[in-house]
Design a protein around this motif. Structure first.
Motif, PDB file in Angstrom:
ATOM      1  N   LEU A  34      11.842  31.788 134.330  1.00 36.52           N
ATOM      2  CA  LEU A  34      11.375  33.119 133.966  1.00 36.52           C
ATOM      3  C   LEU A  34      12.481  33.776 133.152  1.00 36.52           C
ATOM      4  CD1 LEU A  34       9.976  34.654 137.311  1.00 36.52           C
ATOM      5  CD2 LEU A  34       8.630  33.799 135.386  1.00 36.52           C
ATOM      6  N   SER A  35      12.093  34.658 132.266  1.00 36.80           N
ATOM      7  CA  SER A  35      13.065  35.463 131.544  1.00 36.80           C
ATOM      8  C   SER A  35      13.371  36.691 132.399  1.00 36.80           C
ATOM      9  CB  SER A  35      12.471  35.874 130.203  1.00 36.80           C
ATOM     10  OG  SER A  35      13.080  37.040 129.703  1.00 36.80           O
ATOM     11  N   PHE A  36      14.539  37.308 132.191  1.00 34.19           N
ATOM     12  CA  PHE A  36      14.840  38.509 132.968  1.00 34.19           C
ATOM     13  C   PHE A  36      13.795  39.597 132.746  1.00 34.19           C
ATOM     14  CE2 PHE A  36      16.916  42.612 133.762  1.00 34.19           C
ATOM     15  CZ  PHE A  36      17.185  42.446 135.112  1.00 34.19           C
ATOM     16  N   LEU A  37      13.135  39.597 131.573  1.00 33.98           N
ATOM     17  CA  LEU A  37      12.079  40.588 131.324  1.00 33.98           C
ATOM     18  C   LEU A  37      10.956  40.427 132.333  1.00 33.98           C
ATOM     19  CD1 LEU A  37      11.761  40.486 127.415  1.00 33.98           C
ATOM     20  CD2 LEU A  37      13.157  42.014 128.830  1.00 33.98           C
ATOM     21  N   MET A  40      11.961  41.639 135.719  1.00 35.87           N
ATOM     22  CA  MET A  40      11.872  43.092 135.799  1.00 35.87           C
ATOM     23  C   MET A  40      10.432  43.534 136.097  1.00 35.87           C
ATOM     24  SD  MET A  40      13.889  45.362 133.001  1.00 35.87           S
ATOM     25  CE  MET A  40      12.684  45.031 131.768  1.00 35.87           C
ATOM     26  N   VAL A  41       9.483  42.808 135.512  1.00 36.24           N
ATOM     27  CA  VAL A  41       8.075  43.134 135.728  1.00 36.24           C
ATOM     28  C   VAL A  41       7.678  42.896 137.200  1.00 36.24           C
ATOM     29  CG1 VAL A  41       5.735  42.314 135.158  1.00 36.24           C
ATOM     30  CG2 VAL A  41       7.310  42.943 133.350  1.00 36.24           C
ATOM     31  N   GLU A  42       8.497  42.124 137.918  1.00 34.42           N
ATOM     32  CA  GLU A  42       8.209  41.928 139.336  1.00 34.42           C
ATOM     33  C   GLU A  42       8.310  43.237 140.132  1.00 34.42           C
ATOM     34  OE1 GLU A  42       9.631  38.416 141.357  1.00 34.42           O
ATOM     35  OE2 GLU A  42      10.042  37.460 139.427  1.00 34.42           O
ATOM     36  N   TYR A  43       8.954  44.257 139.554  1.00 31.88           N
ATOM     37  CA  TYR A  43       8.929  45.585 140.170  1.00 31.88           C
ATOM     38  C   TYR A  43       7.494  46.055 140.387  1.00 31.88           C
ATOM     39  CZ  TYR A  43      13.887  46.657 138.793  1.00 31.88           C
ATOM     40  OH  TYR A  43      15.245  46.689 138.635  1.00 31.88           O
ATOM     41  N   GLN A 343      11.246  29.603 145.168  1.00 29.12           N
ATOM     42  CA  GLN A 343      11.000  30.717 146.111  1.00 29.12           C
ATOM     43  C   GLN A 343      10.234  31.857 145.462  1.00 29.12           C
ATOM     44  OE1 GLN A 343      11.377  30.271 149.156  1.00 29.12           O
ATOM     45  NE2 GLN A 343      13.091  28.923 149.519  1.00 29.12           N
ATOM     46  N   PHE A 344       9.392  31.515 144.495  1.00 33.83           N
ATOM     47  CA  PHE A 344       8.605  32.548 143.823  1.00 33.83           C
ATOM     48  C   PHE A 344       7.562  33.149 144.773  1.00 33.83           C
ATOM     49  CE2 PHE A 344       8.871  31.120 139.061  1.00 33.83           C
ATOM     50  CZ  PHE A 344      10.214  31.450 139.061  1.00 33.83           C
ATOM     51  N   ALA A 348       5.071  36.249 141.022  1.00 37.13           N
ATOM     52  CA  ALA A 348       6.016  35.620 140.078  1.00 37.13           C
ATOM     53  C   ALA A 348       5.421  34.341 139.494  1.00 37.13           C
ATOM     54  CB  ALA A 348       7.339  35.316 140.784  1.00 37.13           C
ATOM     55  N   MET A 349       4.719  33.569 140.350  1.00 34.20           N
ATOM     56  CA  MET A 349       4.116  32.313 139.883  1.00 34.20           C
ATOM     57  C   MET A 349       3.107  32.549 138.768  1.00 34.20           C
ATOM     58  SD  MET A 349       3.469  30.086 143.303  1.00 34.20           S
ATOM     59  CE  MET A 349       4.796  29.686 144.448  1.00 34.20           C
TER      60      MET A 349
END
Ligand code: CLR
Length: 447
Positions: A34-37, A40-43, A343-344, A348-349
């Protein structure tokens, strides 16, 4: 994912002591696809809490749900020990989900700054994150600098806060584990209501592992509500009088739970004294780093090292369940196969998913199109490493080329502009609009 058992983080990092972690070339085996972007969307995983907040007519209830959202946004970090890919300058990520859509852009490369803007009928959620990573030897400390803002247009309200620090422990020996600690102050800039949430360090006896506690206060600092839980699990709220009664009856529990600054004076000493820690570092011959290591020793604000190099276990006998509590949020359990997939969480997956028709409408800078991330996802470690190198070199060349041309020397983000957050007066990155019109064109070619 690949097993990391044969790789040691320490063997990579020991040669980089004192360096900024974003500049250290880490082997791809330590990455997650995953990219850090996207990270961040995981928020947004529990964005329904913002809808819930906006539906309440009582401003205290609204703040309760904003608090639940702010804590829930950090839940996916539990046990996530892979390093997301550093976004390339100009890289974007978009996500449209039921009830909201979000756009992110990497607006700066050195220092790395990522900006996001989510909107929906009920709320706007935006911010910028500039993660500062410090390598202390035994641990890596991450400061997610930047403000995040929630707005409820219906109520003419804005709330802001800054995310708490994060620490990755056991870099030298033992199993890596993540801790988030510090104070999060969520302010409603219109009513003056605020919440002060304390993310507790695990402490000497790990009693407070992952615990979060705090109060909602009015503008005269009168405490109205007590919030408690764990950022990995749940958040509950109770009214202040119920908290007071409970506190008086169970003072002993609270006293030990709040005592994270050190062991009670009459108890045995913790298993890792600062001296022992230093001795351990010395035996690894870290040379000049010794003095810095001692700075990271327990103080009033930072985390204290729980016993040894194991992952501390939460003391489940200390579990507060206060009468008249309402559960605001509960974490969704990880999928059964999460351990095989970085551990997604299920959310996230789903973030790399190319839905039908997406290729045609996606912006060419979207990180779903990054070949290195794709290759890692497909299990091609060498291919991923080669692509990652190629992209990083290409980015360096582009930077040099821009420096050559004096007139147009600076990179301008496409969807965000540098400005001042109107609510805090702090520097921020603000969405300039237009992304969802989808007039992208073929450029820029960053992959
Ligand atoms: C934590 C929550 C913050 C934003 C944020 C910024 C940087 C992230 C961090 C979060 C979680 C941990 C993180 C870090 C960047 C690198 C680090 C992903 C999401 C990983 C665990 C470091 C792995 C490298 C070690 C193996 C040395 O609001």
């Amino acid at each position: 994912m690949f097993s990391r058992n044969d790789f040691s983080v320490w063997s990579v990092l020991k040669n980089s002591i004192g360096k900024e972690l974003s500049k250290i070339a880490m082997p791809v085996v330590f990455n997650e696809p995953l990219s850090f972007l996207q990270r961040m969307v995981e928020y947004m995983e529990y964005a329904h809490l913002l809808q819930e907040a906006s539906s309440k007519s009582d401003p205290v209830e609204r703040l309760q749900y904003v608090c639940a959202f702010a804590v829930s946004a950090l839940a996916s970090n539990w046990d996530r020990l892979g390093k997301p890919f550093n976004p390339l300058l100009g890289e974007t990520y978009e996500l449209e989900r039921q009830g909201y859509r979000v756009i992110c852009e990497q607006v700066s490369h050195h220092p790395p700054i990522s900006a996001f803007h989510a909107d929906s009928e009920d709320f706007i959620f935006h911010g910028s994150i500039h993660p500062k990573l410090k390598f202390w030897g035994k641990s890596v400390e991450i400061q997610p600098k930047g403000t995040v803002t929630v707005e409820f247009p219906k109520w003419g309200e804005a709330y802001t806060w800054t995310n708490v620090n994060c620490c990755v422990h056991n870099i030298i020996v033992g199993k890596l584990w993540i801790e988030q600690y510090g104070t999060m102050e969520i302010v409603n800039h219109v009513t003056g209501l605020r919440a002060v949430l304390n993310f507790k360090p695990a402490g000497w006896f790990s009693k407070d592992l992952h615990r979060v506690e705090g109060f909602i206060m009015d503008k005269n600092k009168k405490k109205l509500n007590f919030l408690y839980g764990k950022w990995t699990d749940f958040i509950r709220v109770t009214d202040y009088p119920s908290y007071e009664i409970y506190y008086k009856e169970n003072a002993h529990k609270f006293r030990s739970a709040n005592d994270s600054k050190g062991p009670p004076s009459n108890s045995e000493s913790p298993s890792q004294t600062p001296k022992k820690v230093l001795a351990k570092l010395n035996s690894f011959k870290v040379g000049p780093f010794k003095s810095q290591a001692s700075i990271s020793e327990p103080d009033d604000t930072g985390p204290v090292e729980p016993s040894g190099s194991d992952i501390p276990k939460c003391d489940s006998t200390y579990s507060i369940d206060i009468p008249n509590s309402l559960t605001l949020w509960e974490a969704t359990p990880r999928p059964a196969n999460a351990a095989d997939y970085y551990q997604f969480t299920l959310f996230a997956m789903s973030l790399n998913e190319m839905e039908p028709g997406m290729e045609k409408k996606l912006c060419p800078t979207d990180c779903r199109l990054r070949p290195d991330i794709k290759k890692l996802e497909n299990g091609d470690l060498d291919g991923a490493a080669a692509e990652k190198n190629r992209l990083e070199e290409q980015q360096r060349d582009a930077r040099k080329a821009r420096k050559g041309k004096k007139s147009m020397s600076d990179w301008k983000p496409r969807w965000f502009c540098h400005g001042t957050n109107p609510h805090t007066g702090h520097e921020d990155w603000l969405y300039t609009g237009g992304y969802w019109d989808r007039n992208f064109g073929p450029d820029p070619q960053i992959f």
